[in-house]
Design a protein around this motif. Structure first.
Motif, PDB file in Angstrom:
ATOM      1  N   PRO A 113      28.588  36.127  41.451  1.00 37.11           N
ATOM      2  CA  PRO A 113      29.366  36.926  40.717  1.00 37.11           C
ATOM      3  C   PRO A 113      29.608  36.729  39.195  1.00 37.11           C
ATOM      4  O   PRO A 113      29.902  37.307  38.275  1.00 37.11           O
ATOM      5  CB  PRO A 113      30.546  37.504  41.736  1.00 37.11           C
ATOM      6  CG  PRO A 113      30.600  36.309  42.282  1.00 37.11           C
ATOM      7  CD  PRO A 113      29.489  35.698  42.493  1.00 37.11           C
ATOM      8  N   PRO A 134      34.643  38.072  37.367  1.00 37.15           N
ATOM      9  CA  PRO A 134      34.400  39.555  37.967  1.00 37.15           C
ATOM     10  C   PRO A 134      35.612  40.448  38.119  1.00 37.15           C
ATOM     11  O   PRO A 134      35.753  41.545  38.592  1.00 37.15           O
ATOM     12  CB  PRO A 134      33.827  39.224  39.194  1.00 37.15           C
ATOM     13  CG  PRO A 134      34.245  37.887  39.474  1.00 37.15           C
ATOM     14  CD  PRO A 134      34.146  37.175  38.148  1.00 37.15           C
ATOM     15  N   THR A 175      31.368  43.235  35.234  1.00 36.78           N
ATOM     16  CA  THR A 175      29.993  43.069  35.355  1.00 36.78           C
ATOM     17  C   THR A 175      29.307  44.055  34.513  1.00 36.78           C
ATOM     18  O   THR A 175      28.349  43.807  33.786  1.00 36.78           O
ATOM     19  CB  THR A 175      29.476  43.049  36.595  1.00 36.78           C
ATOM     20  OG1 THR A 175      29.928  41.891  37.560  1.00 36.78           O
ATOM     21  CG2 THR A 175      27.986  43.024  36.976  1.00 36.78           C
ATOM     22  N   GLN A 208      24.772  37.515  39.278  1.00 40.10           N
ATOM     23  CA  GLN A 208      24.777  38.907  39.631  1.00 40.10           C
ATOM     24  C   GLN A 208      24.866  39.947  38.447  1.00 40.10           C
ATOM     25  O   GLN A 208      24.346  40.930  38.592  1.00 40.10           O
ATOM     26  CB  GLN A 208      26.359  38.919  40.448  1.00 40.10           C
ATOM     27  CG  GLN A 208      26.388  40.412  41.161  1.00 40.10           C
ATOM     28  CD  GLN A 208      27.793  40.325  41.819  1.00 40.10           C
ATOM     29  OE1 GLN A 208      27.811  39.795  42.657  1.00 40.10           O
ATOM     30  NE2 GLN A 208      28.598  41.426  41.773  1.00 40.10           N
ATOM     31  N   ALA A 209      25.160  39.587  37.079  1.00 39.93           N
ATOM     32  CA  ALA A 209      25.176  40.404  35.921  1.00 39.93           C
ATOM     33  C   ALA A 209      23.911  40.659  35.792  1.00 39.93           C
ATOM     34  O   ALA A 209      23.514  41.895  35.263  1.00 39.93           O
ATOM     35  CB  ALA A 209      25.995  40.003  34.978  1.00 39.93           C
TER      36      ALA A 209
END
Length: 381
Positions: free
Chosen positions: A66, A10, A40, A70-71
């Motif tokens: 992350p 990230p 991301t 999270q992506a």
């Protein structure tokens, strides 16, 4: 079922817009809020293309938070075609480290993924290599500042196309590709000290994999001087010139008798140096305050062909649009162009719409009053 491992750094690419030449040891307080999420976003571009072309059977594996989940969670796309399985967590989700990258890679190896897809730069590739070596096929999605390694697809979309070809049973070649990284502290001082760290087993098809960056040994002093003379002859006193990185642009600064940041951006007007090693915000401020035309002088990365998106991320999409495509001057030796073997020059600005606007043909200055027309492609198409 195809098990796709995903590792996202990230922090990758955050050092580019602030002229840090990389993200190792980055002071996050210097990063503007709008720049967070760059890697991301590039992961999402890749995953969206995979989801659109997936006929079923792909499951994504990765760390919660992350570095993977999270992506997917941040997307408003229908990612039902890409179910996610968590294989662990980061030690500190607010500030990931190289150790997290290595741990994630090892967890994915243990999970038996068919392909490890990672998003980052050369530092990320180095961490992946040290963790899994050639034990599992790996493919990089370019998101960092330094891109010397030969393990990256030319764009997020190209990485997706390789994944889809693998899933579809296409004839995808697997080969060992070099992982290289440099000393970022030395890099920020204008010294390139690239070092070989090993190899990853990388899938490739057609022109979707970027080549290892060439060091420019083919550039002869006389040819660079000819290019510099041509550019200096064209310069006028009312125009602000944003001078990009590289030895070709450095030759122009030498001809002007001005100080040069070999690996950064400088600004010149009326043969006067207005700024050195400029960040994206500093470049934009100069453009906005200038009462006249603005042009940018850039060159192609040897062996790869990128003119935007590799080593010059100070040219953010906003800066590129502000300058305008027609106000970019591309300079390169004919030897550098010929070594592309008819592959196009590439743009990968992190803005897909902007990249498409750059497609077509562009003039490239290759000597004194010597200009060629050459094709430019958005690297995802």
């Amino acid at each position: 079922m195809f098990k796709l491992g995903l590792v996202v750094n990230p922090l990758a690419g955050l050092g580019g817009p602030i002229a840090m030449k990389g993200s190792d040891g980055l002071d996050l307080s210097r990063v503007q809020d709008g720049d967070f999420g760059r890697s991301t976003a590039r992961a999402l571009r890749c995953l969206a293309r995979i989801a659109a072309g997936n006929i079923g059977g792909i499951t994504v594996y990765g760390f919660s938070g992350p570095m993977s989940a999270q992506a997917i969670d941040a997307s408003d796309l229908n990612m039902a075609a890409l179910p996610f399985v968590s294989v662990g967590n980061t030690a500190n989700p607010n500030e990931t480290t190289g150790s997290d990258t290595k741990n994630a890679a090892l967890a994915l190896l243990e999970a038996g993924v068919d392909l490890l897809l990672f998003v980052g730069g050369d530092g990320t590739a180095r961490d992946i290599c040290s963790a899994v070596g050639a034990e599992v096929p790996c493919l990089g999605v370019p998101a960092g500042v330094k891109m010397h390694s030969g393990v990256y697809a030319v764009s997020p979309e190209s990485a997706a196309d390789i994944v889809l070809a693998l899933v579809a049973g296409g004839l995808v070649e697997l080969g060992e590709r070099e992982v290289r990284d440099i000393d970022e502290d030395a890099f920020r001082d204008g010294i390139v000290q690239a070092k070989y760290f090993g190899e990853l087993l990388v899938p490739s098809i057609g022109g979707f994999l970027q080549h290892v960056k060439s060091g420019g040994r083919e550039q002869e002093e006389l040819v660079l001087a000819d290019i510099a003379d041509h550019i200096v002859e064209l310069m006028d006193s009312e125009t602000l010139y944003i001078m990009g990185p590289g030895s070709t642009a450095a030759a122009v600064m030498l001809a002007l008798g001005l100080e040069n940041t070999l690996l950064g951006f400088d600004a010149v007007c009326d043969s006067t140096l207005l700024g050195c090693d400029l960040s994206a915000s500093a470049i934009m401020a100069l453009i906005v305050s200038h009462n006249g035309p603005v042009k940018a002088v850039i060159t192609a990365i040897g062996g790869q062909g990128h003119i935007l998106g590799r080593g010059n991320q100070q040219l953010t999409p906003a800066v590129i649009r502000k300058i305008g495509r027609d106000n970019f001057i591309v300079i390169a030796t004919k030897t550098k162009i010929s070594q592309l073997h008819c592959r196009p020059l590439l743009v990968d600005s992190n803005d897909a719409a902007l990249d498409l606007e750059w497609q077509g043909y562009i003039q490239v200055v290759t000597g004194y009053r010597d200009v060629v027309m050459y094709r430019v492609s958005a690297s995802g198409d």
